[in-house]
Motif scaffolding. Structure first.
Motif, PDB file in Angstrom:
ATOM      1  N   GLY A 194     -24.570 -25.581  43.909  1.00 22.00           N
ATOM      2  CA  GLY A 194     -26.074 -26.907  44.479  1.00 22.00           C
ATOM      3  C   GLY A 194     -26.846 -26.353  43.780  1.00 22.00           C
ATOM      4  N   ALA A 195     -28.692 -26.494  44.933  1.00 18.29           N
ATOM      5  CA  ALA A 195     -29.298 -25.673  44.184  1.00 18.29           C
ATOM      6  C   ALA A 195     -29.675 -25.062  45.814  1.00 18.29           C
ATOM      7  CB  ALA A 195     -30.233 -26.652  44.361  1.00 18.29           C
ATOM      8  N   VAL A 196     -30.947 -24.199  45.049  1.00 17.45           N
ATOM      9  CA  VAL A 196     -31.354 -23.641  46.220  1.00 17.45           C
ATOM     10  C   VAL A 196     -32.955 -23.704  46.613  1.00 17.45           C
ATOM     11  CG1 VAL A 196     -30.038 -21.782  46.319  1.00 17.45           C
ATOM     12  CG2 VAL A 196     -31.804 -21.716  44.511  1.00 17.45           C
ATOM     13  N   GLY A 197     -33.661 -23.712  47.640  1.00 14.35           N
ATOM     14  CA  GLY A 197     -34.739 -23.280  48.107  1.00 14.35           C
ATOM     15  C   GLY A 197     -35.518 -24.356  48.721  1.00 14.35           C
ATOM     16  N   GLY A 198     -37.136 -24.428  49.089  1.00 19.91           N
ATOM     17  CA  GLY A 198     -37.316 -25.513  50.368  1.00 19.91           C
ATOM     18  C   GLY A 198     -38.772 -25.110  50.299  1.00 19.91           C
ATOM     19  N   PRO A 199     -39.586 -26.310  51.034  1.00 16.55           N
ATOM     20  CA  PRO A 199     -40.526 -25.310  51.875  1.00 16.55           C
ATOM     21  C   PRO A 199     -40.536 -24.914  52.519  1.00 16.55           C
ATOM     22  CG  PRO A 199     -40.288 -27.732  51.666  1.00 16.55           C
ATOM     23  CD  PRO A 199     -38.869 -27.399  50.963  1.00 16.55           C
ATOM     24  N   PRO A 253     -35.449 -17.567  47.787  1.00 18.89           N
ATOM     25  CA  PRO A 253     -34.186 -17.904  47.707  1.00 18.89           C
ATOM     26  C   PRO A 253     -34.150 -17.733  46.108  1.00 18.89           C
ATOM     27  CG  PRO A 253     -35.256 -19.968  49.355  1.00 18.89           C
ATOM     28  CD  PRO A 253     -36.043 -18.690  48.476  1.00 18.89           C
ATOM     29  N   GLU A 254     -34.923 -18.250  45.255  1.00 17.27           N
ATOM     30  CA  GLU A 254     -34.776 -18.214  43.698  1.00 17.27           C
ATOM     31  C   GLU A 254     -34.136 -17.124  43.691  1.00 17.27           C
ATOM     32  OE1 GLU A 254     -36.788 -19.627  45.766  1.00 17.27           O
ATOM     33  OE2 GLU A 254     -37.054 -22.038  45.236  1.00 17.27           O
ATOM     34  N   SER A 255     -34.620 -15.594  43.769  1.00 20.58           N
ATOM     35  CA  SER A 255     -34.935 -14.987  43.774  1.00 20.58           C
ATOM     36  C   SER A 255     -33.362 -13.931  43.762  1.00 20.58           C
ATOM     37  CB  SER A 255     -35.412 -13.885  44.304  1.00 20.58           C
ATOM     38  OG  SER A 255     -35.043 -13.325  45.746  1.00 20.58           O
ATOM     39  N   TYR A 306     -22.247 -22.071  37.116  1.00 21.66           N
ATOM     40  CA  TYR A 306     -22.221 -23.442  36.875  1.00 21.66           C
ATOM     41  C   TYR A 306     -22.974 -24.086  38.363  1.00 21.66           C
ATOM     42  CZ  TYR A 306     -18.249 -23.045  33.630  1.00 21.66           C
ATOM     43  OH  TYR A 306     -17.679 -22.442  32.900  1.00 21.66           O
ATOM     44  N   GLU A 307     -24.370 -24.707  37.024  1.00 18.42           N
ATOM     45  CA  GLU A 307     -25.231 -25.314  38.779  1.00 18.42           C
ATOM     46  C   GLU A 307     -26.001 -26.740  37.355  1.00 18.42           C
ATOM     47  OE1 GLU A 307     -28.419 -22.609  38.387  1.00 18.42           O
ATOM     48  OE2 GLU A 307     -27.824 -21.701  37.017  1.00 18.42           O
ATOM     49  N   PRO A 308     -26.044 -27.557  38.354  1.00 11.13           N
ATOM     50  CA  PRO A 308     -26.915 -28.542  38.225  1.00 11.13           C
ATOM     51  C   PRO A 308     -28.180 -27.768  37.870  1.00 11.13           C
ATOM     52  CG  PRO A 308     -26.704 -29.072  40.563  1.00 11.13           C
ATOM     53  CD  PRO A 308     -25.699 -27.769  39.683  1.00 11.13           C
ATOM     54  N   VAL A 309     -29.120 -28.839  36.468  1.00 16.53           N
ATOM     55  CA  VAL A 309     -30.471 -28.099  36.578  1.00 16.53           C
ATOM     56  C   VAL A 309     -31.426 -28.938  37.244  1.00 16.53           C
ATOM     57  CG1 VAL A 309     -32.493 -29.033  34.726  1.00 16.53           C
ATOM     58  CG2 VAL A 309     -29.991 -28.529  33.856  1.00 16.53           C
ATOM     59  N   HIS A 310     -31.467 -29.633  38.616  1.00 14.13           N
ATOM     60  CA  HIS A 310     -32.148 -29.616  39.273  1.00 14.13           C
ATOM     61  C   HIS A 310     -32.073 -29.394  40.887  1.00 14.13           C
ATOM     62  CE1 HIS A 310     -29.599 -31.297  42.405  1.00 14.13           C
ATOM     63  NE2 HIS A 310     -28.543 -32.333  41.339  1.00 14.13           N
ATOM     64  N   GLY A 311     -33.252 -28.746  40.980  1.00 16.24           N
ATOM     65  CA  GLY A 311     -33.232 -28.279  41.920  1.00 16.24           C
ATOM     66  C   GLY A 311     -32.673 -28.622  43.282  1.00 16.24           C
ATOM     67  N   SER A 312     -33.552 -28.115  44.753  1.00 15.73           N
ATOM     68  CA  SER A 312     -32.766 -28.503  46.177  1.00 15.73           C
ATOM     69  C   SER A 312     -33.843 -30.312  46.457  1.00 15.73           C
ATOM     70  CB  SER A 312     -33.306 -27.593  46.966  1.00 15.73           C
ATOM     71  OG  SER A 312     -34.511 -27.360  47.244  1.00 15.73           O
ATOM     72  N   ALA A 313     -34.001 -30.679  45.248  1.00 19.23           N
ATOM     73  CA  ALA A 313     -35.553 -31.910  45.887  1.00 19.23           C
ATOM     74  C   ALA A 313     -36.029 -32.114  47.583  1.00 19.23           C
ATOM     75  CB  ALA A 313     -34.047 -33.272  45.673  1.00 19.23           C
ATOM     76  N   PRO A 314     -36.224 -31.241  47.854  1.00 17.85           N
ATOM     77  CA  PRO A 314     -36.398 -31.575  49.751  1.00 17.85           C
ATOM     78  C   PRO A 314     -37.176 -33.069  49.641  1.00 17.85           C
ATOM     79  CG  PRO A 314     -38.046 -29.670  48.577  1.00 17.85           C
ATOM     80  CD  PRO A 314     -37.146 -30.264  47.511  1.00 17.85           C
ATOM     81  N   ASP A 315     -37.860 -33.811  48.849  1.00 16.15           N
ATOM     82  CA  ASP A 315     -38.308 -35.175  48.996  1.00 16.15           C
ATOM     83  C   ASP A 315     -37.433 -36.219  49.993  1.00 16.15           C
ATOM     84  OD1 ASP A 315     -37.215 -34.223  46.658  1.00 16.15           O
ATOM     85  OD2 ASP A 315     -38.670 -36.399  46.048  1.00 16.15           O
ATOM     86  N   ILE A 316     -35.107 -35.972  49.467  1.00 17.55           N
ATOM     87  CA  ILE A 316     -34.480 -36.945  49.912  1.00 17.55           C
ATOM     88  C   ILE A 316     -33.528 -36.116  49.784  1.00 17.55           C
ATOM     89  CG2 ILE A 316     -35.422 -38.175  47.487  1.00 17.55           C
ATOM     90  CD1 ILE A 316     -33.175 -36.900  46.033  1.00 17.55           C
ATOM     91  N   ALA A 360     -29.618 -38.816  47.088  1.00 20.39           N
ATOM     92  CA  ALA A 360     -29.243 -37.660  45.488  1.00 20.39           C
ATOM     93  C   ALA A 360     -28.772 -38.418  44.464  1.00 20.39           C
ATOM     94  CB  ALA A 360     -28.820 -35.903  46.557  1.00 20.39           C
ATOM     95  N   ASN A 361     -28.773 -38.253  43.032  1.00 22.88           N
ATOM     96  CA  ASN A 361     -27.862 -37.761  41.982  1.00 22.88           C
ATOM     97  C   ASN A 361     -26.425 -37.352  41.998  1.00 22.88           C
ATOM     98  OD1 ASN A 361     -25.852 -38.991  40.250  1.00 22.88           O
ATOM     99  ND2 ASN A 361     -27.933 -39.976  39.361  1.00 22.88           N
ATOM    100  N   PRO A 362     -25.532 -37.587  43.005  1.00 25.02           N
ATOM    101  CA  PRO A 362     -24.474 -36.237  42.918  1.00 25.02           C
ATOM    102  C   PRO A 362     -24.303 -36.077  41.397  1.00 25.02           C
ATOM    103  CG  PRO A 362     -23.261 -38.553  43.769  1.00 25.02           C
ATOM    104  CD  PRO A 362     -24.765 -39.184  42.581  1.00 25.02           C
TER     105      PRO A 362
END
Ligand code: NAD
Length: 364
Positions: free
Chosen positions: A71-76, A87-89, A275-285, A291-293
Motif C-alpha cells: 500500500g503506502a508507508v509513512g505518516g506524521p 518508514p520510507e527506508s 507493486y505499489e501505487p504512486v501515492h503515499g499514506s495520505a495522513p490528511d484523509i 481514499a481513492n482505491p
C-alpha cells in the motif's frame, strides 16, 4: 498457486489494500486462481511493533514470493525519526534487496476523467503510456559524488553519470518485453548529442532492438524534445524507456497528463517484484473512508499482468475500473458535480460488482 506478500503499510495504504485484496479474491474465484496471500506489517506499523520499518523475516518472505503488493508507508507519527529508521527506508531496503532495477509507471487517461487533466480533452483523451525507468543506476548512484573544497576557496559539487552494458541491456529488455504486450512501439529517451554515456545508451538499445526485438518499432528522442512531445502529442507514445534521472522527470510529467494521484499504479521489478501505487499514506484523509482505491486496484492488475502472466484477469480489472468511471462513480479526489460520490469501500464494492456481473465467461 501464486504467492503474494501483502504489505498494507500505513494510513490509506491499509484501506486501499483491503479493497484490492477483495477484488483479487473475486478475480481468483472467476479464474480458478488460488492466491496465497501472506500479510505482514511494514513501515510505521512495523516500527510500532518491531522497532524497524521492515524485519529480516519480511524481507526473506518477499524474496520467496512471486510478488509483493504494498500500500503506502509513512505518516506524521514517524516523521522525526532518524533517516535510517523512517518508514520510507524500509521501502528503499526492500527495493534494494529485491534488486528492483525497473520502475514501471503507466499513465492512462480514461475518457470519463479526461477533463481532470490540465491539457485539453482532445490532446489527452485515449492516452495510454508506460514509462519504464531505470531505478538502481545512473547519476543517482554513480561514484564519485560529493561536494569538495577547492584550492581557490570555492566549493564544487559533482555527481557521476555512468551506465554499463549489462545495466542498459537488462532495462531495455524489460521495456521491449512490455512493448511486445502492447502496441509494439518503444521510445528511448537520451541526450546522445551531448553525453557519451547517452550515446552509448542509444547504440546499446538499438543493438538490442536489432538482434532481439526486430518486430518492435524503436524511436530515439533527446530528452528536451521528449518532454515537449509528451505534452504536444501524448497519444503517439506507447512505451517510453529512460535512465534514472530522465525517467524520474518523464514519469512525473506523464502522470500529470492524467490529473490525479489516486489513479496511478506502479511497479518496481528485478530479481523480485514490488507493486505499489504512486501515492503515499495520505495522513490528511486516513481512516475516513475517503481514499481513492483505483490506483491500488490497478496496481494489483499490473501484478497479474507482469508477474503472474494473467493478462485476461488483469484486463477484467482494468475494464471494471473504466466502467465504474463511465457510470459516474467517483471518490472525493476525482469528484465533480453531477457524479455519484462514494467512499473507498463503496468504490471497491462497485468495482467488485462490475467484475462479477461481467458477461464474459472465465477464460482460465
Ligand atoms: P500523499 O501521496 O500521501 O498525499 C498527497 C495528497 O494527495 C494528499 O492530499 C492526499 O490526501 C492525496 N491523495 C493521495 N493518495 C490519494 C488517494 N488514493 N485518494 C485520494 N487522495 C489521495 O503524499 P504526502 O502527503 O506527500 O505524503 C504522506 C506520507 O506518505 C509521508 O509520510 C510520505 O513520506 C509518505 N509517502 C509514501 C510513499 C510510499 O509509500 N511509496 C509515497 C509517497 C509518500
Amino acid at each position: 498457486m501464486p504467492k503474494v506478500l501483502v504489505l498494507p503499510g500505513d494510513g490509506i495504504g491499509v484501506e486501499v489494500t483491503n479493497v484490492s485484496i477483495d477484488i483479487l479474491n473475486i478475480i481468483g474465484e472467476r479464474h480458478n486462481i488460488d492466491f496465497e496471500f501472506d500479510t505482514e506489517l511494514f513501515g510505521g506499523a512495523s516500527i510500532d511493533e518491531h522497532g524497524v520499518p521492515i524485519t529480516d523475516e519480511v524481507i526473506a518472505k518477499a524474496k520467496a514470493s512471486d510478488a509483493v503488493l504494498m500500500g503506502a508507508v509513512g505518516g506524521p507519527k514517524w516523521e522525526n525519526l532518524p533517516h535510517e529508521n523512517k518508514p520510507e527506508s524500509g521501502l528503499l531496503a526492500l527495493r534494494k534487496e529485491l534488486d528492483a532495477f525497473a520502475n514501471l509507471r503507466p499513465a492512462v487517461v480514461y475518457p470519463a476523467l479526461a477533463d481532470a487533466s490540465t491539457l485539453k480533452r482532445e490532446v489527452v483523451e485515449g492516452v495510454d503510456i508506460m514509462v519504464v525507468r531505470e531505478l538502481t543506476g545512473g547519476i543517482y548512484f554513480g561514484q564519485p559524488r560529493g561536494i569538495e573544497k577547492l584550492e581557490d576557496g570555492q566549493e564544487r559539487g559533482f555527481n557521476t553519470l555512468a551506465y554499463t552494458t549489462s545495466e542498459i541491456e537488462r532495462i531495455a529488455r524489460v521495456a521491449f518485453d512490455i512493448a511486445k504486450k502492447r502496441k509494439k512501439r518503444l521510445t528511448s529517451i537520451d541526450k546522445a548529442n551531448v553525453l557519451e554515456v547517452k550515446q552509448f545508451w542509444r547504440t546499446t538499445v538499438t543493438r538490442i532492438q536489432e538482434t532481439e526485438y526486430p518486430d518492435i518499432e524503436l524511436e530515439h528522442l533527446y530528452v528536451d524534445n521528449a518532454v515537449m512531445q509528451l505534452i504536444r502529442r501524448p497519444k503517439t507514445f506507447d512505451v517510453i524507456l529512460a535512465g534514472n534521472m530522465f525517467g524520474d522527470i518523464i514519469s512525473d510529467e506523464a502522470a500529470q497528463l492524467t490529473g490525479s494521484l489516486g489513479m496511478l499504479p506502479s511497479a518496481s521489478i528485478g530479481e523480485g517484484a514490488i507493486y505499489e501505487p504512486v501515492h503515499g499514506s495520505a495522513p490528511d484523509i486516513a481512516g475516513q473512508n475517503m481514499a481513492n482505491p483505483i490506483a491500488m486496484v490497478l496496481t494489483s492488475a499490473m501484478m497479474l499482468k507482469y508477474s503472474l502472466n494473467l493478462d485476461q484477469a488483469a484486463r477484467e480489472i482494468e475494464e471494471a475500473v473504466e466502467r465504474v468511471l463511465e457510470k459516474g462513480f467517483r471518490t472525493a479526489d476525482i469528484y465533480h458535480e453531477g457524479m455519484t460520490k462514494l467512499g473507498c469501500k463503496e468504490m471497491g464494492e462497485e468495482m467488485a460488482r462490475e467484475i462479477k456481473n461481467h458477461k464474459e465467461a472465465p477464460l482460465l
